[in-house]
Motif scaffolding. Structure first.
Motif, PDB file in Angstrom:
ATOM      1  N   ALA A  82      78.827  40.585  57.400  1.00 10.96           N
ATOM      2  CA  ALA A  82      79.230  41.541  56.380  1.00 10.96           C
ATOM      3  C   ALA A  82      79.870  40.873  55.166  1.00 10.96           C
ATOM      4  CB  ALA A  82      80.183  42.563  56.978  1.00 10.96           C
ATOM      5  N   ASP A  83      80.525  39.742  55.373  1.00  5.49           N
ATOM      6  CA  ASP A  83      81.199  39.067  54.271  1.00  5.49           C
ATOM      7  C   ASP A  83      80.267  38.133  53.494  1.00  5.49           C
ATOM      8  OD1 ASP A  83      83.531  40.337  54.973  1.00  5.49           O
ATOM      9  OD2 ASP A  83      84.247  38.673  56.197  1.00  5.49           O
ATOM     10  N   GLU A  84      79.109  37.827  54.056  1.00  3.96           N
ATOM     11  CA  GLU A  84      78.187  36.910  53.410  1.00  3.96           C
ATOM     12  C   GLU A  84      77.197  37.667  52.530  1.00  3.96           C
ATOM     13  OE1 GLU A  84      76.302  34.325  56.207  1.00  3.96           O
ATOM     14  OE2 GLU A  84      78.121  34.143  57.391  1.00  3.96           O
ATOM     15  N   GLN A  85      76.817  37.044  51.435  1.00  3.40           N
ATOM     16  CA  GLN A  85      75.812  37.626  50.550  1.00  3.40           C
ATOM     17  C   GLN A  85      74.437  37.394  51.147  1.00  3.40           C
ATOM     18  OE1 GLN A  85      76.248  39.372  47.651  1.00  3.40           O
ATOM     19  NE2 GLN A  85      74.051  39.651  47.529  1.00  3.40           N
ATOM     20  N   GLU A  86      73.575  38.386  51.073  1.00  2.00           N
ATOM     21  CA  GLU A  86      72.198  38.260  51.524  1.00  2.00           C
ATOM     22  C   GLU A  86      71.269  38.608  50.368  1.00  2.00           C
ATOM     23  OE1 GLU A  86      72.300  39.345  56.197  1.00  2.00           O
ATOM     24  OE2 GLU A  86      72.416  41.038  54.817  1.00  2.00           O
ATOM     25  N   TYR A  87      70.067  38.042  50.422  1.00  2.00           N
ATOM     26  CA  TYR A  87      69.094  38.237  49.353  1.00  2.00           C
ATOM     27  C   TYR A  87      67.746  38.627  49.948  1.00  2.00           C
ATOM     28  CZ  TYR A  87      72.648  35.643  46.837  1.00  2.00           C
ATOM     29  OH  TYR A  87      73.830  35.237  46.297  1.00  2.00           O
ATOM     30  N   TRP A  88      67.004  39.408  49.204  1.00  2.00           N
ATOM     31  CA  TRP A  88      65.677  39.855  49.590  1.00  2.00           C
ATOM     32  C   TRP A  88      64.709  39.552  48.455  1.00  2.00           C
ATOM     33  CZ3 TRP A  88      70.053  42.122  51.181  1.00  2.00           C
ATOM     34  CH2 TRP A  88      70.154  42.548  52.495  1.00  2.00           C
ATOM     35  N   TYR A  89      63.427  39.451  48.802  1.00  2.00           N
ATOM     36  CA  TYR A  89      62.384  39.327  47.793  1.00  2.00           C
ATOM     37  C   TYR A  89      61.669  40.661  47.715  1.00  2.00           C
ATOM     38  CZ  TYR A  89      58.419  37.801  45.109  1.00  2.00           C
ATOM     39  OH  TYR A  89      57.477  37.685  44.113  1.00  2.00           O
ATOM     40  N   CYS A  90      61.655  41.260  46.547  1.00  2.00           N
ATOM     41  CA  CYS A  90      60.999  42.552  46.344  1.00  2.00           C
ATOM     42  C   CYS A  90      59.524  42.311  46.032  1.00  2.00           C
ATOM     43  CB  CYS A  90      61.664  43.317  45.204  1.00  2.00           C
ATOM     44  SG  CYS A  90      60.833  44.881  44.834  1.00  2.00           S
ATOM     45  N   THR A  91      58.646  42.811  46.904  1.00  2.00           N
ATOM     46  CA  THR A  91      57.208  42.642  46.698  1.00  2.00           C
ATOM     47  C   THR A  91      56.664  43.607  45.645  1.00  2.00           C
ATOM     48  OG1 THR A  91      56.716  44.149  48.526  1.00  2.00           O
ATOM     49  CG2 THR A  91      56.854  41.790  49.046  1.00  2.00           C
ATOM     50  N   LYS A  92      57.423  44.607  45.319  1.00  2.00           N
ATOM     51  CA  LYS A  92      57.019  45.579  44.297  1.00  2.00           C
ATOM     52  C   LYS A  92      57.278  45.035  42.890  1.00  2.00           C
ATOM     53  CE  LYS A  92      57.758  50.452  43.148  1.00  2.00           C
ATOM     54  NZ  LYS A  92      58.498  51.669  43.530  1.00  2.00           N
ATOM     55  N   HIS A  93      58.450  44.413  42.704  1.00  2.00           N
ATOM     56  CA  HIS A  93      58.843  43.911  41.380  1.00  2.00           C
ATOM     57  C   HIS A  93      58.752  42.393  41.247  1.00  2.00           C
ATOM     58  CE1 HIS A  93      60.969  47.858  41.683  1.00  2.00           C
ATOM     59  NE2 HIS A  93      60.321  47.992  40.535  1.00  2.00           N
ATOM     60  N   HIS A  94      58.418  41.715  42.352  1.00  2.00           N
ATOM     61  CA  HIS A  94      58.258  40.258  42.369  1.00  2.00           C
ATOM     62  C   HIS A  94      59.507  39.541  41.869  1.00  2.00           C
ATOM     63  CE1 HIS A  94      54.093  40.994  43.324  1.00  2.00           C
ATOM     64  NE2 HIS A  94      54.058  41.853  42.331  1.00  2.00           N
TER      65      HIS A  94
END
Length: 63
Positions: free
Chosen positions: A2-14
């Motif tokens: 919960a304290d760590e930042q997470e990132y995702w790759y959006c396949t819709k907006h690249h």
């Protein structure tokens, strides 16, 4: 995590997004860094190729 930042790759907006980005159906991740999220499509391709060549997951019969 919960304290760590997470990132995702959006396949819709690249693009790389944080936790409050697009819907999960349009994203790959989470990844621990922006750089890893930016490589999401390459990582998915590499994993697919590895699985295609892994005899434990190969459904082709060799007679």
């Amino acid at each position: 995590m919960a304290d760590e930042q997470e990132y995702w790759y959006c396949t819709k907006h690249h693009r790389v997004e944080g936790s409050d980005g697009c819907a999960n159906r349009d994203r790959l991740g989470p990844y621990p860094t922006e750089a890893e999220a930016a490589r999401a499509l390459e990582t998915a391709q590499e994993k697919s190729e590895a699985w295609d060549n892994d005899p434990r997951w190969n459904d082709k019969r060799e007679d």
